[in-house]
Design a protein around this motif. Structure first.
Motif, PDB file in Angstrom:
ATOM      1  N   GLU A  53       0.908  -1.535   0.053  1.00 21.25           N
ATOM      2  CA  GLU A  53      -0.240  -0.019  -0.048  1.00 21.25           C
ATOM      3  C   GLU A  53       0.780   1.263  -0.034  1.00 21.25           C
ATOM      4  O   GLU A  53       0.454   2.216  -0.511  1.00 21.25           O
ATOM      5  CB  GLU A  53      -0.984   0.027   1.209  1.00 21.25           C
ATOM      6  N   ALA A  54       1.936   1.250   0.638  1.00 20.46           N
ATOM      7  CA  ALA A  54       2.750   2.524   0.886  1.00 20.46           C
ATOM      8  C   ALA A  54       3.378   2.519  -0.710  1.00 20.46           C
ATOM      9  O   ALA A  54       3.323   3.839  -1.043  1.00 20.46           O
ATOM     10  CB  ALA A  54       4.141   2.214   1.654  1.00 20.46           C
ATOM     11  N   LEU A  55       3.767   1.585  -1.521  1.00 16.08           N
ATOM     12  CA  LEU A  55       4.031   1.828  -2.790  1.00 16.08           C
ATOM     13  C   LEU A  55       2.921   2.114  -3.653  1.00 16.08           C
ATOM     14  O   LEU A  55       3.236   3.098  -4.467  1.00 16.08           O
ATOM     15  CB  LEU A  55       4.791   0.463  -3.283  1.00 16.08           C
ATOM     16  N   ASP A  56       1.892   1.700  -3.560  1.00 17.30           N
ATOM     17  CA  ASP A  56       0.572   2.213  -4.277  1.00 17.30           C
ATOM     18  C   ASP A  56       0.574   3.831  -4.125  1.00 17.30           C
ATOM     19  O   ASP A  56       0.227   4.511  -5.065  1.00 17.30           O
ATOM     20  CB  ASP A  56      -0.639   1.401  -3.953  1.00 17.30           C
ATOM     21  N   ILE A  57       0.624   4.183  -3.117  1.00 21.03           N
ATOM     22  CA  ILE A  57       0.414   5.627  -2.494  1.00 21.03           C
ATOM     23  C   ILE A  57       1.526   6.379  -3.131  1.00 21.03           C
ATOM     24  O   ILE A  57       1.265   7.452  -3.877  1.00 21.03           O
ATOM     25  CB  ILE A  57       0.248   6.087  -1.097  1.00 21.03           C
ATOM     26  N   ALA A  58       2.767   5.947  -2.853  1.00 19.91           N
ATOM     27  CA  ALA A  58       3.871   6.641  -3.346  1.00 19.91           C
ATOM     28  C   ALA A  58       4.156   6.953  -4.748  1.00 19.91           C
ATOM     29  O   ALA A  58       4.412   7.932  -5.382  1.00 19.91           O
ATOM     30  CB  ALA A  58       5.223   5.884  -2.989  1.00 19.91           C
ATOM     31  N   ASN A  59       3.474   5.874  -5.664  1.00 20.26           N
ATOM     32  CA  ASN A  59       3.596   6.010  -7.134  1.00 20.26           C
ATOM     33  C   ASN A  59       2.408   6.680  -7.753  1.00 20.26           C
ATOM     34  O   ASN A  59       2.240   6.645  -9.103  1.00 20.26           O
ATOM     35  CB  ASN A  59       3.773   4.647  -7.672  1.00 20.26           C
ATOM     36  N   ALA A  60       1.314   6.955  -6.915  1.00 17.46           N
ATOM     37  CA  ALA A  60       0.035   7.436  -7.350  1.00 17.46           C
ATOM     38  C   ALA A  60       0.239   8.827  -7.631  1.00 17.46           C
ATOM     39  O   ALA A  60      -0.645   9.697  -7.166  1.00 17.46           O
ATOM     40  CB  ALA A  60      -0.927   7.098  -6.487  1.00 17.46           C
ATOM     41  N   THR A  61       1.105   9.268  -8.452  1.00 13.46           N
ATOM     42  CA  THR A  61       1.416  10.436  -9.167  1.00 13.46           C
ATOM     43  C   THR A  61       2.050  10.469 -10.304  1.00 13.46           C
ATOM     44  O   THR A  61       2.549   9.443 -10.855  1.00 13.46           O
ATOM     45  CB  THR A  61       1.977  11.452  -8.087  1.00 13.46           C
ATOM     46  N   ASP A  62       1.777  11.482 -11.207  1.00 13.74           N
ATOM     47  CA  ASP A  62       2.245  11.464 -12.616  1.00 13.74           C
ATOM     48  C   ASP A  62       4.064  11.831 -12.475  1.00 13.74           C
ATOM     49  O   ASP A  62       4.663  11.909 -13.593  1.00 13.74           O
ATOM     50  CB  ASP A  62       1.555  12.350 -13.418  1.00 13.74           C
ATOM     51  N   PHE A  63       4.360  12.338 -11.376  1.00 14.46           N
ATOM     52  CA  PHE A  63       5.774  12.645 -11.094  1.00 14.46           C
ATOM     53  C   PHE A  63       6.484  11.895 -10.737  1.00 14.46           C
ATOM     54  O   PHE A  63       6.095  10.622 -10.010  1.00 14.46           O
ATOM     55  CB  PHE A  63       5.989  13.654 -10.035  1.00 14.46           C
ATOM     56  N   GLY A  64       7.828  11.645 -10.851  1.00 13.86           N
ATOM     57  CA  GLY A  64       8.846  10.594 -10.279  1.00 13.86           C
ATOM     58  C   GLY A  64      10.293  11.214 -10.435  1.00 13.86           C
ATOM     59  O   GLY A  64      11.174  10.698 -11.057  1.00 13.86           O
ATOM     60  N   LEU A  65      10.338  12.281  -9.464  1.00 14.00           N
ATOM     61  CA  LEU A  65      11.927  12.607  -9.602  1.00 14.00           C
ATOM     62  C   LEU A  65      12.594  12.131  -8.169  1.00 14.00           C
ATOM     63  O   LEU A  65      13.399  11.280  -8.430  1.00 14.00           O
ATOM     64  CB  LEU A  65      11.656  14.413  -9.026  1.00 14.00           C
ATOM     65  N   GLY A  66      12.533  12.368  -7.078  1.00 14.57           N
ATOM     66  CA  GLY A  66      13.117  11.788  -5.874  1.00 14.57           C
ATOM     67  C   GLY A  66      12.215  10.953  -5.122  1.00 14.57           C
ATOM     68  O   GLY A  66      10.892  11.061  -5.167  1.00 14.57           O
ATOM     69  N   SER A  67      12.559  10.084  -4.170  1.00 17.48           N
ATOM     70  CA  SER A  67      11.882   9.307  -3.078  1.00 17.48           C
ATOM     71  C   SER A  67      12.705   9.033  -1.937  1.00 17.48           C
ATOM     72  O   SER A  67      13.870   9.038  -2.066  1.00 17.48           O
ATOM     73  CB  SER A  67      11.371   8.267  -3.640  1.00 17.48           C
ATOM     74  N   ASN A  68      12.192   8.853  -0.875  1.00 11.17           N
ATOM     75  CA  ASN A  68      12.864   8.229   0.386  1.00 11.17           C
ATOM     76  C   ASN A  68      12.219   7.281   0.944  1.00 11.17           C
ATOM     77  O   ASN A  68      10.560   7.222   1.119  1.00 11.17           O
ATOM     78  CB  ASN A  68      12.804   9.550   1.150  1.00 11.17           C
ATOM     79  N   ALA A  69      12.756   6.549   1.432  1.00  7.78           N
ATOM     80  CA  ALA A  69      12.102   5.320   2.403  1.00  7.78           C
ATOM     81  C   ALA A  69      13.024   5.022   3.583  1.00  7.78           C
ATOM     82  O   ALA A  69      14.269   4.866   3.531  1.00  7.78           O
ATOM     83  CB  ALA A  69      12.081   4.120   1.478  1.00  7.78           C
ATOM     84  N   TRP A  70      12.419   4.999   4.566  1.00  6.83           N
ATOM     85  CA  TRP A  70      12.930   4.564   6.109  1.00  6.83           C
ATOM     86  C   TRP A  70      12.714   3.339   6.435  1.00  6.83           C
ATOM     87  O   TRP A  70      11.339   2.985   6.769  1.00  6.83           O
ATOM     88  CB  TRP A  70      12.661   5.848   7.113  1.00  6.83           C
ATOM     89  N   THR A  71      13.548   2.279   6.490  1.00  8.88           N
ATOM     90  CA  THR A  71      13.476   1.053   7.222  1.00  8.88           C
ATOM     91  C   THR A  71      14.978   0.353   7.337  1.00  8.88           C
ATOM     92  O   THR A  71      15.875   0.813   6.456  1.00  8.88           O
ATOM     93  CB  THR A  71      12.517   0.302   5.957  1.00  8.88           C
ATOM     94  N   THR A  72      14.883  -0.381   8.210  1.00  3.98           N
ATOM     95  CA  THR A  72      16.081  -1.225   8.314  1.00  3.98           C
ATOM     96  C   THR A  72      16.047  -2.622   7.969  1.00  3.98           C
ATOM     97  O   THR A  72      16.914  -3.501   8.324  1.00  3.98           O
ATOM     98  CB  THR A  72      16.669  -1.204   9.971  1.00  3.98           C
ATOM     99  N   ASP A  73      14.803  -3.069   7.510  1.00  2.00           N
ATOM    100  CA  ASP A  73      14.743  -4.319   6.939  1.00  2.00           C
ATOM    101  C   ASP A  73      15.266  -4.548   5.657  1.00  2.00           C
ATOM    102  O   ASP A  73      14.733  -3.967   4.495  1.00  2.00           O
ATOM    103  CB  ASP A  73      12.884  -4.570   6.937  1.00  2.00           C
ATOM    104  N   ALA A  74      16.126  -5.443   5.454  1.00  2.00           N
ATOM    105  CA  ALA A  74      16.614  -5.607   4.169  1.00  2.00           C
ATOM    106  C   ALA A  74      15.683  -5.961   3.081  1.00  2.00           C
ATOM    107  O   ALA A  74      15.852  -5.440   1.942  1.00  2.00           O
ATOM    108  CB  ALA A  74      17.784  -6.718   4.241  1.00  2.00           C
ATOM    109  N   ALA A  75      14.926  -6.748   3.259  1.00  2.00           N
ATOM    110  CA  ALA A  75      13.899  -7.160   2.288  1.00  2.00           C
ATOM    111  C   ALA A  75      12.778  -6.004   1.690  1.00  2.00           C
ATOM    112  O   ALA A  75      12.508  -5.659   0.463  1.00  2.00           O
ATOM    113  CB  ALA A  75      12.764  -8.189   2.529  1.00  2.00           C
ATOM    114  N   GLU A  76      12.553  -4.960   2.841  1.00  2.00           N
ATOM    115  CA  GLU A  76      11.736  -3.822   2.361  1.00  2.00           C
ATOM    116  C   GLU A  76      12.923  -2.698   1.656  1.00  2.00           C
ATOM    117  O   GLU A  76      12.213  -2.058   0.603  1.00  2.00           O
ATOM    118  CB  GLU A  76      11.373  -3.216   3.640  1.00  2.00           C
ATOM    119  N   VAL A  77      13.959  -2.878   2.061  1.00  2.00           N
ATOM    120  CA  VAL A  77      15.054  -1.674   1.225  1.00  2.00           C
ATOM    121  C   VAL A  77      14.971  -2.277  -0.242  1.00  2.00           C
ATOM    122  O   VAL A  77      14.974  -1.593  -1.167  1.00  2.00           O
ATOM    123  CB  VAL A  77      16.445  -2.061   1.839  1.00  2.00           C
TER     124      VAL A  77
END
Length: 456
Positions: A377-401
């Protein structure tokens, strides 16, 4: 109108006459003439001029920072940091351009040659159409690689930062570059098409709005000229349960209000896993409320005014649309009384797809908060725009990275940090955030002819 208008007061400080048709013709002629000889200068000579320009920027940093703050309202500390970053950019390309543009050998035997390689050569005069939010850095991240590649530049800057535009051309000239290597044209948007269509202009680069990018790209396409476009973004900032929450909150505040919230790569949409949403939201709102809004020349100020009155009106319109459709204002949300174009740090929650903020960029210190149940769901919301310049993700889980690196649809992904432009890293976006790349080796090669050489 081409003018310096102090955003902290709304006062018109100084006006400038636009370049006449004769002025434009002289600049084009000088640029074309300079390009023919400048392309033959050595990397060593160009690097010497680059380093001299960097020295001047550092020596004049305090005065230049004050001028930038006067023109567009950024705090003095951030303005001085920008000047020093420009000096770093000049030095980076002085040190690395020759290696970046060295001949690239090919497999000569495979192509039946005694020698075969690719050579990077300058293409000539490049038109740079730049925005006001980083008056020097935006232009320098084009100028430094272009000049080191052997190209020459024509700068059409935003009409509200004319002093910054004139200063950049002047400091490059004083650094030793030949007359005509980098010229500022004080022209309005209406004069851009004729300059871009001129056969002496080889290519163009633009940082700015999507409509401006579309217009320039259409003209350049009609003329079969190369463009690099950076058209803004609505960057996501995703926070997962394994994140260092205090570090994420602190960085989130900086990422949203940097440059008074007027940065293409500022985080704008904060997407937080439901397990830590309430805690993050409470800390984030408290931190945004604690920021000091005021005179950008005061060292205690965290957030200065927006650069233009229209810019503030645009922010107000997007916030009003969200609130009218049911979003909740957690802090801020109302312009500040008094002179100047101030808008407070604002956090909006409960944003839904029918609200303009869900997909559009808010160019001011306004953060949108979103709750996500999981990575998908986080990815769905993150990508729900026509823009695609920068992005940030905060996690220490290797699979999530791995998931965020693979699936965030953006030109840049920063893990456990905020998006920053570095001379050492390529900068650019996907989708409606633009085409091409600036900075690093990718940036210097954008305006080169990659010439194939085959010797029998």
């Amino acid at each position: 109108m081409i003018a310096t208008i102090n955003p902290a007061t709304g006062e018109t400080v100084k006006t400038f006459d636009p370049a006449s048709d004769d002025d434009i013709e002289k600049a084009l002629a000088l640029g074309a003439e300079t390009a023919r000889t400048y392309r033959s200068t050595t990397f060593a000579q160009r690097a010497q001029w680059m380093r001299a320009t960097a020295d001047l920027l550092e020596a004049e940093a305090d005065d230049v920072a004050a001028m930038m703050t006067l023109e567009m309202g950024k705090t003095l500390a951030s303005a001085k940091g920008e000047v020093l970053k420009c000096a770093k950019g000049f030095r980076y390309y002085a040190d690395n351009a020759e290696e970046m543009l060295a001949d690239e050998p090919a497999d000569s035997a495979a192509v039946d040659a005694s020698q075969a390689y690719a050579r990077y050569q300058p293409i000539g005069v490049v038109l740079a159409i730049m925005p006001w939010n980083f008056p020097l850095w935006q232009a320098v991240r084009f100028a430094a690689p272009a000049l080191m590649a052997g190209n020459v530049g024509l700068l059409k800057h935003a009409s509200n930062v004319p002093q910054s535009a004139l200063y950049l051309a002047d400091v490059i000239r004083r650094g030793g570059f030949p007359e005509g290597c980098f010229q500022t044209l004080l022209i309005g948007a209406g004069a851009v098409e004729s300059v871009l269509r001129d056969p002496r202009v080889a290519a163009a680069t633009l940082t700015g709005s999507e409509p401006a990018g579309r217009s320039v790209a259409a003209i350049a396409g009609d003329e079969v000229k190369h463009t690099v476009l950076e058209l803004g973004g609505s960057d996501p900032f995703v926070v997962m349960p394994s994140a260092d929450l205090d570090a994420a909150v602190s960085t989130a505040v900086t990422a949203r209000v940097q440059n008074n919230g007027q940065s293409c790569i500022a985080a704008k949409r904060f997407i937080v896993h439901t397990d830590v949403y309430d805690e993050f939201a409470a800390k984030f709102v408290d931190a945004m409320k604690a920021l000091t809004v005021g005179d950008p020349t005061d060292p205690d100020t965290d957030v200065g005014p927006l650069a233009t009155d229209q810019g503030r009106a645009d922010v107000e319109e997007l916030v009003a649309d969200a609130v009218e459709r049911g979003a909740e204002t957690l802090c801020g949300g109302t312009r500040l009384d008094g002179p100047g174009w101030y808008y407070p740090p604002t956090v909006i929650a409960g944003i839904t797809p029918e609200m303009r903020m869900y997909t559009e960029e808010v160019f001011g210190p306004v953060a949108g908060l979103y709750r996500a149940a999981d990575v998908d769901e986080a990815l769905d919301i993150a990508n729900a725009t026509d823009f695609g310049l920068g992005s940030n993700a905060w996690t220490t889980d290797a699979a999530e990275v791995d998931r965020f690196i693979a699936d965030l649809d953006a030109g840049q992904v920063f893990i456990n940090g905020m998006t920053v432009s570095y001379p050492e890293l390529p900068f650019g976006g996907t989708r409606r955030s633009g085409t091409g790349r600036e900075l690093a080796a990718h940036g210097i090669r954008e305006f080169c002819n990659v010439k194939t050489v085959w010797i029998g």
